[in-house]
Scaffold this active site. Sequence first.
Site, PDB file in Angstrom:
ATOM      1  N   GLU A  41      10.218   7.898   6.074  1.00  0.00           N
ATOM      2  CA  GLU A  41       9.368   8.492   5.032  1.00  0.00           C
ATOM      3  C   GLU A  41      10.205   8.912   3.823  1.00  0.00           C
ATOM      4  O   GLU A  41       9.828   8.694   2.676  1.00  0.00           O
ATOM      5  CB  GLU A  41       8.626   9.715   5.580  1.00  0.00           C
ATOM      6  CG  GLU A  41       7.471   9.386   6.485  1.00  0.00           C
ATOM      7  CD  GLU A  41       6.317   8.739   5.739  1.00  0.00           C
ATOM      8  OE1 GLU A  41       5.973   9.204   4.641  1.00  0.00           O
ATOM      9  OE2 GLU A  41       5.787   7.746   6.249  1.00  0.00           O
ATOM     10  N   CYS A 200      -4.446  -2.669  -2.101  1.00  0.00           N
ATOM     11  CA  CYS A 200      -4.880  -1.928  -3.290  1.00  0.00           C
ATOM     12  C   CYS A 200      -3.656  -1.632  -4.164  1.00  0.00           C
ATOM     13  O   CYS A 200      -3.220  -0.497  -4.303  1.00  0.00           O
ATOM     14  CB  CYS A 200      -5.594  -0.636  -2.870  1.00  0.00           C
ATOM     15  SG  CYS A 200      -6.496   0.124  -4.230  1.00  0.00           S
ATOM     16  N   CYS A 207      -9.104  -6.976  -4.297  1.00  0.00           N
ATOM     17  CA  CYS A 207     -10.414  -6.449  -3.887  1.00  0.00           C
ATOM     18  C   CYS A 207     -11.191  -7.453  -3.031  1.00  0.00           C
ATOM     19  O   CYS A 207     -11.978  -7.068  -2.179  1.00  0.00           O
ATOM     20  CB  CYS A 207     -11.229  -6.055  -5.117  1.00  0.00           C
ATOM     21  SG  CYS A 207     -10.427  -4.782  -6.114  1.00  0.00           S
TER      22      CYS A 207
HETATM   23 FE1  SF4 Z   1      -8.638  -0.918  -3.949  1.00  0.00          FE
HETATM   24 FE2  SF4 Z   1     -10.141  -3.018  -4.620  1.00  0.00          FE
HETATM   25 FE3  SF4 Z   1     -10.097  -2.097  -2.115  1.00  0.00          FE
HETATM   26 FE4  SF4 Z   1     -11.265  -0.697  -4.009  1.00  0.00          FE
HETATM   27  S1  SF4 Z   1     -11.891  -2.717  -3.285  1.00  0.00           S
HETATM   28  S2  SF4 Z   1      -9.924   0.089  -2.440  1.00  0.00           S
HETATM   29  S3  SF4 Z   1      -9.932  -1.098  -5.746  1.00  0.00           S
HETATM   30  S4  SF4 Z   1      -8.412  -3.034  -3.226  1.00  0.00           S
END
Ligand code: SF4
Length: 355
Positions: A41, A200, A207
């Site tokens: 960590e 993300c 996404c």
């Molecule tokens: Fe992140 Fe896209 Fe998942 Fe939303 S959908 S948590 S913006 S990767």
Amino acid sequence: MKAEPATLGFAAQVVAWQKTHGRSELPWQNTRDPYRVWLSEVMLQQTQVSTVLGYFARFLERFPDVAALAAGSEDEVFGLWSGLGYYSRARNMHRCAQEVVARFGGAFPRSAAELATLPGIGRSTASAIAAFCFGERVAILDGNVKRVLTRLLGFDGDLSSGAQERALWDIATQLLPPADQPADIARYTQGVMDLGATVCLPRRPSCMICPVGALCVARREGEPERYPVKTRKLRRTAQSLWMLQADDGADRVWLEKRPARGIWAGLYSLPVFESREALLAALSPAERASAIDAPAFLHVLTHKDLHLHPVRIASDGRSLGDTGAWFAAASWTALGLPAPVRKLLAQQQPALDAS
Ligand code: SF4
């Protein structure tokens, strides 16, 4: 904020996704040893996984447990840390090991609240250790997780504000797996970390393959990169320093230990001066006559630009100060040195690795 955390079913989806798609091969995973989890960590703060792997292995080889680390010298810890940067992490890590031995008999405390009383262990790191090693139901909120949660919920509070950050901590706690499913906490904690690190991403998040995409406000809005919101930027400053690069004619270089406070605290370094005049004033007439200005260069720190001006001199091997010594290449390579100093010295001896 545009979504209600308690109604999302977020935790269950993260846990299910982690089982099949999360990371599980890293050397600090699949262990409940708080020493290893803590080490990873601390090393992973501001550093990529690929860089940490080698350091983690070398540290464990030399310091297999917290007692060994506590008994090691600060110089040796800095030497092993050399190249990872942010040396305050190494210093705190060493102090923390000593406190674990002195205050807790060599066993890390089991609660996040107690872990957070140790040097260098912030709330999120304390929670990660408590969740992974002791199954405590506590939330983490490092940079990756902040990004995931603010996007998921459309949380547009300004995280420069302590109140907004506290609000996000509360939400992170509400999103945890239910208290009657304690077995999930370690996997959930790993899952949110993995989501932030692999899906993300800060720019161009994936996404389309995100396991919580259907729940995500930022995705629906079509502009995930506008989260997290953080307006206050630290003001950058600049500083010029002159560095004395003395050679004694026998391929040794003079290095001195920096004071415990200030830039490069506790590391070995070329002697540093605020001006060229101050540097020259510290030299003998013969040394001054040999002085050559090497090309200046820029070294960028997190909040500061350092303009560094090396001055090379030939010396007769006399002592150049109370806190220094002459070092041959075979010995300085093992010291904890600031990155630009290591680079400069390696340029003089190109066969050596500057990393
Ligand atoms: Fe992140 Fe896209 Fe998942 Fe939303 S959908 S948590 S913006 S990767």
